[in-house]
Design an enzyme around this catalytic site. Structure first.
Site, PDB file in Angstrom:
ATOM      1  N   PHE A 108      -0.057  -7.260  20.934  1.00  0.00           N
ATOM      2  CA  PHE A 108      -0.068  -7.211  19.470  1.00  0.00           C
ATOM      3  C   PHE A 108       0.469  -5.850  19.063  1.00  0.00           C
ATOM      4  CE2 PHE A 108      -1.484  -6.131  15.292  1.00  0.00           C
ATOM      5  CZ  PHE A 108      -1.216  -7.283  14.577  1.00  0.00           C
ATOM      6  N   ASP A 163       1.424   2.093  23.006  1.00  0.00           N
ATOM      7  CA  ASP A 163       0.937   1.775  21.664  1.00  0.00           C
ATOM      8  C   ASP A 163      -0.575   2.014  21.655  1.00  0.00           C
ATOM      9  OD1 ASP A 163      -0.011   0.726  19.312  1.00  0.00           O
ATOM     10  OD2 ASP A 163       1.217  -1.087  19.367  1.00  0.00           O
ATOM     11  N   LYS A 216      -3.803   3.558  12.416  1.00  0.00           N
ATOM     12  CA  LYS A 216      -5.200   3.212  12.117  1.00  0.00           C
ATOM     13  C   LYS A 216      -6.078   4.447  11.860  1.00  0.00           C
ATOM     14  CE  LYS A 216      -5.176  -1.527  13.452  1.00  0.00           C
ATOM     15  NZ  LYS A 216      -4.361  -2.148  14.488  1.00  0.00           N
TER      16      LYS A 216
HETATM   17  C1  LIG Z   1      -3.018  -2.746  14.265  1.00  0.00           C
HETATM   18  C2  LIG Z   1      -2.034  -2.543  15.322  1.00  0.00           C
HETATM   19  C3  LIG Z   1      -0.669  -2.393  15.018  1.00  0.00           C
HETATM   20  C4  LIG Z   1      -0.120  -2.556  13.624  1.00  0.00           C
HETATM   21  O1  LIG Z   1      -0.655  -1.653  12.710  1.00  0.00           O
HETATM   22  P1  LIG Z   1      -0.526  -1.958  11.136  1.00  0.00           P
HETATM   23  O2  LIG Z   1      -0.989  -0.678  10.494  1.00  0.00           O
HETATM   24  O3  LIG Z   1      -1.421  -3.105  10.839  1.00  0.00           O
HETATM   25  O4  LIG Z   1       0.906  -2.248  10.859  1.00  0.00           O
HETATM   26  C5  LIG Z   1       0.198  -2.124  16.070  1.00  0.00           C
HETATM   27  N1  LIG Z   1      -0.241  -2.029  17.330  1.00  0.00           N
HETATM   28  C6  LIG Z   1      -1.540  -2.167  17.657  1.00  0.00           C
HETATM   29  C7  LIG Z   1      -1.966  -2.019  19.084  1.00  0.00           C
HETATM   30  C8  LIG Z   1      -2.480  -2.446  16.670  1.00  0.00           C
HETATM   31  O5  LIG Z   1      -3.760  -2.629  16.999  1.00  0.00           O
END
Ligand SMILES: *Cc1c(COP(=O)(O)O)cnc(C)c1O
Length: 428
Positions: free
Chosen positions: A154, A239, A268
């Site tokens: 994700f 990520d 986040k």
């Molecule tokens: C939440 C998330 C994203 C995307 O972040 P947004 O601020 O919602 O665009 C990307 N990678 C990971 C691992 C995430 O948990």
């Protein structure tokens, strides 16, 4: 208040909940399916709904509120900045961006920062940087750059990102899809090595897959990824948008294996739950490929975001939150392990972050979350019968215990009166 008056107040409050939900459903696109709780206030690890009921927040905004709702130091930093300047655009310098980039880069152990807003933008930015690096530094023929990603990933919701998502709900009907991505099974080092070609510019991975259900790769996997990317002159992009910034008991989840990636994606919690703040953090040899006009964002690096981001970095610099997440994580794990065989079939956790597989014959994750809310705990299901627990790191020990106890209570209720055989087949 008389009994009649109390009943009336209760009815009015319930009506207010219903009205707000109906209004939201009528005028907001149905791209989410929220639990029926209408939050109006929050502090630390708790939220309060419009009817005055308090809940423990075991989701923490998918880790956006790692430091709790309205952490005093973060609110103070935002308020202080609100009195001065909030947005300049990058057409000019501002007095928060330089310090923010310096402090964040130092926290992560890198040199440069590319400031963005949302997580998806950080991922998009990394894809662009990796491709440009591939053409200009590695010498990949124009238009041929490939990025290897993992199944079950994700990374966000933009058109390019969903192009390499395995989640059919997120993908279907949003094509045509962006080319240039190759998917390999997560945790399978041999498959990754085999997928690398002279055109591979990067491997993009979550060091722990969050949305997939807090999936932790086999020990040695990240180390192996680091070694094979280095050997093949391929960038390793971690990520850490959900796994980073204290959640797992370390600043970065990669640290658990002593692995240093080439690019870190943060988001986040970087915005302290106040404003969206994301960043690509990397060495000058990587981010240095960008020149004026090649990438940007009107709000990226704005002074308000930077002031909040600096306050977040200050909290993390103490090491207190990482230590606390590790300590509370041990307590959470011990509590959840006791539920194994009592409605829980598997538990995965690192720090204060747990994926809990519920026996699918007992109930869906959604059903369990709805019942947990009834007992004052807000959590989120993912993929059928998996729950994710990720309370704010400021949560108190007894609150954490309360949350785990409520899960035990819900599972007990379900085991004594199973609501649905074949629950796994139901949509979550
Ligand atoms: C939440 C998330 C994203 C995307 O972040 P947004 O601020 O919602 O665009 C990307 N990678 C990971 C691992 C995430 O948990």
């Amino acid at each position: 208040m008389t009994a009649v008056e109390t009943d009336l107040t209760r009815t009015q409050a319930a009506t207010r909940t219903e009205t707000l939900i109906a209004q939201t459903e009528q005028h907001v696109a149905h791209n989410y399916h929220p639990l029926e709780v209408v939050v109006s206030e929050a502090t630390g690890a708790t939220v309060t709904d419009v009817e005055g009921r308090r809940y423990l927040d075991f989701l923490a905004g998918y880790s956006a509120t790692n430091f709790g709702h309205r952490h005093p130091a973060l609110v103070a930093a935002a308020q202080e900045q609100l009195r001065r300047v909030t947005l300049t655009s990058r057409a000019f310098y501002n007095d928060q961006l330089g310090p923010f980039a310096t402090e964040l880069a130092a926290l992560v152990g890198k040199e440069m920062v590319l400031p963005m807003n949302t997580g998806a933008e950080a991922v998009e930015s990394a894809v662009k940087v990796a491709r440009k690096w591939g053409y200009q530094v590695k010498g990949v023929p124009d238009g041929c750059a490939q990025i290897i990603v993992a199944a079950g990933n994700f990374h966000g919701r933009t058109t390019t990102i969903i192009s390499f998502s395995g989640d059919e709900t997120a993908r279907a009907d949003f094509g045509p899809y962006a080319p240039g991505f190759v998917t390999v099974p997560y945790g399978d080092l041999a498959a990754l090595e085999q997928a690398i070609t002279p055109h591979t510019v990067a491997v993009l991975l979550e060091p722990i897959q969050g949305e997939a259900g807090v999936l932790i790769p086999p020990a040695g996997y990240l180390t192996g990824v680091r070694q094979c990317t280095r050997r093949n002159n391929v960038l390793f992009i971690a990520d850490e948008i959900q796994s980073g910034l204290g959640r797992t008991g370390r600043t970065l989840a990669c640290e658990h294996e002593g692995v240093v990636a080439d690019m870190y994606l943060l988001g986040k919690a970087l915005g302290g739950g106040i404003v969206p703040v994301s960043a690509v953090v990397a060495g000058e040899d990587v981010l240095g490929v960008l020149h004026p006009g090649e990438h940007g964002s009107t709000f990226g690096g704005n002074p308000l975001a930077c002031a909040v981001g600096r306050a977040v970095v200050s909290l993390l610099r103490t090491g207190e939150y990482q230590e606390r997440a590790a300590l509370l994580g041990d307590q959470l794990r011990a509590g959840l392990d006791r539920l194994l065989g009592h409605g829980v079939v598997a538990v995965r956790s690192r720090g204060l972050w747990a994926g809990i597989d519920i026996d699918p014959d007992l109930a869906t994750g959604r059903e369990v979350c709805a019942r947990l809310a009834g007992y004052g705990v807000l959590a989120k299901d993912t993929h059928g019968s998996t729950l994710r627990f990720a309370p704010a790191i400021v949560i108190q020990k007894d609150q954490l215990q309360y949350g785990v106890d409520q899960l035990a209570r819900v599972l007990g209720d379900l085991r004594s009166t199973p609501v649905r055989a074949g629950g796994a087949a139901r949509r979550s």
